[in-house]
Design an enzyme around this catalytic site. Sequence first.
Site, mmCIF file in Angstrom:
data_model
loop_
_atom_site.group_PDB
_atom_site.id
_atom_site.type_symbol
_atom_site.label_atom_id
_atom_site.label_comp_id
_atom_site.label_asym_id
_atom_site.label_seq_id
_atom_site.Cartn_x
_atom_site.Cartn_y
_atom_site.Cartn_z
ATOM 1 C CE1 TYR A 75 -3.999 2.115 0.689
ATOM 2 C CE2 TYR A 75 -2.666 3.131 2.412
ATOM 3 C CZ TYR A 75 -3.798 3.123 1.615
ATOM 4 O OH TYR A 75 -4.729 4.138 1.740
ATOM 5 C CE LYS A 111 -3.612 4.843 -1.543
ATOM 6 N NZ LYS A 111 -4.673 5.426 -2.368
HETATM 7 P P1 NAP Z 1 -13.518 2.358 1.043
HETATM 8 O O1 NAP Z 1 -14.562 2.843 1.995
HETATM 9 O O2 NAP Z 1 -13.073 0.944 1.118
HETATM 10 O O3 NAP Z 1 -13.993 2.701 -0.450
HETATM 11 C C1 NAP Z 1 -13.186 2.343 -1.548
HETATM 12 C C2 NAP Z 1 -13.891 2.704 -2.831
HETATM 13 O O4 NAP Z 1 -13.054 2.321 -3.922
HETATM 14 C C3 NAP Z 1 -15.208 1.987 -2.985
HETATM 15 O O5 NAP Z 1 -16.162 2.872 -3.536
HETATM 16 C C4 NAP Z 1 -14.888 0.875 -3.996
HETATM 17 O O6 NAP Z 1 -15.978 0.548 -4.849
HETATM 18 C C5 NAP Z 1 -13.831 1.552 -4.841
HETATM 19 N N1 NAP Z 1 -12.985 0.597 -5.562
HETATM 20 C C6 NAP Z 1 -12.185 -0.362 -5.070
HETATM 21 N N2 NAP Z 1 -11.587 -1.028 -6.070
HETATM 22 C C7 NAP Z 1 -12.039 -0.482 -7.231
HETATM 23 C C8 NAP Z 1 -11.801 -0.714 -8.604
HETATM 24 N N3 NAP Z 1 -10.936 -1.675 -9.008
HETATM 25 N N4 NAP Z 1 -12.420 0.059 -9.527
HETATM 26 C C9 NAP Z 1 -13.286 1.018 -9.144
HETATM 27 N N5 NAP Z 1 -13.561 1.291 -7.860
HETATM 28 C C10 NAP Z 1 -12.945 0.549 -6.909
HETATM 29 O O7 NAP Z 1 -12.166 3.219 1.182
HETATM 30 P P2 NAP Z 1 -11.936 4.750 1.619
HETATM 31 O O8 NAP Z 1 -11.427 4.726 3.014
HETATM 32 O O9 NAP Z 1 -13.072 5.589 1.257
HETATM 33 O O10 NAP Z 1 -10.671 5.089 0.680
HETATM 34 C C11 NAP Z 1 -10.772 5.865 -0.494
HETATM 35 C C12 NAP Z 1 -9.367 6.270 -0.927
HETATM 36 O O11 NAP Z 1 -8.743 7.012 0.115
HETATM 37 C C13 NAP Z 1 -8.454 5.069 -1.213
HETATM 38 O O12 NAP Z 1 -7.628 5.349 -2.312
HETATM 39 C C14 NAP Z 1 -7.630 4.971 0.069
HETATM 40 O O13 NAP Z 1 -6.391 4.369 -0.155
HETATM 41 C C15 NAP Z 1 -7.502 6.436 0.427
HETATM 42 N N6 NAP Z 1 -7.181 6.652 1.846
HETATM 43 C C16 NAP Z 1 -8.053 6.280 2.830
HETATM 44 C C17 NAP Z 1 -7.695 6.525 4.155
HETATM 45 C C18 NAP Z 1 -8.599 6.158 5.308
HETATM 46 O O14 NAP Z 1 -8.174 6.347 6.466
HETATM 47 N N7 NAP Z 1 -9.818 5.687 5.079
HETATM 48 C C19 NAP Z 1 -6.477 7.115 4.474
HETATM 49 C C20 NAP Z 1 -5.628 7.472 3.436
HETATM 50 C C21 NAP Z 1 -5.982 7.241 2.124
HETATM 51 P P3 NAP Z 1 -16.851 -0.809 -4.688
HETATM 52 O O15 NAP Z 1 -17.103 -1.010 -3.230
HETATM 53 O O16 NAP Z 1 -18.082 -0.494 -5.486
HETATM 54 O O17 NAP Z 1 -16.019 -1.899 -5.306
#
Ligand code: NAP
Length: 248
Positions: free
Chosen positions: A156, A160
Amino acid sequence: MQLVHDKVALITGASKGIGRGIAKKFAQEGAHVAFTYLSSVEQGEALVHELEAFGIKAKGYRSDASDTQQAEELIHAVATDFGKIDILVNNAGITKDNLLLRMTEEQWDDVMRINLKSIFNTTRAITKIMMKQRSGSIINITSIVGIKGNAGQANYAASKAGMIGFTKSVALELGSRGVRCNAIAPGFIETEMTGKLNEEVVKGWLQTIPLKRAGTADDVANACLFLASDLSTYITGQTLPVCGGMLT
Ligand code: NAP
């Protein structure tokens, strides 16, 4: 005044979490919103109605961001359906955590494909459109883990960190065409992704945050709105941490 009035935004992975928060924020601020989802079909379809309630045009596309052909077809479809694309938010992402010693090749490949190759797919496909328009804002959702690393997340963190290098290179290539490219590095944000972590890990993380709380999807969406809007027209190639000071 609405900050992104009449702009067209495409957000990948908006069925839940941060992407969903960004889609709602953009719609509230007057943008027409195209978004993708993959496995959460019901949630994706429901989002269209939530966004339309803001009086803007919204459409969801079931599309795998890691698949080059699907991403190219997606960009073509959005440009045809909406007439232009002003903002691209590369948000889709996953985690497949494991200590390096136990990490499988599949866990490595899946994370690199979905987090990193996906932004090559969508950004390359959108470049021609934005260059022709001589404007555009591309925002890549990276992570503070891409800056500082994290035990158990070598795949990861590498994906990133790769996004940050990609962001800077795209900013250098497209700046003269009026296209900006920035990254947002969230810290610990409460979503399904972080819901998987055990309580002790979460407690430990919270202690290291100067603002003493986890972030929300709305916190990230606000930063995204700034980078998407004309308030940031002299900002490109940058990574903005949204982490409650965790990186300090
Ligand atoms: P999440 O709740 O797990 O949501 C992830 C989203 O990505 C879902 O809508 C999922 O869609 C979609 N997705 C996954 N694989 C995909 C693919 N191959 N094609 C299209 N869509 C896909 O995660 P989140 O926490 O909101 O994270 C969103 C972003 O922020 C990510 O890039 C993550 O790395 C980044 N981030 C999150 C955090 C945190 O603390 N949460 C911190 C730093 C960075 P489906 O469910 O419809 O498959």
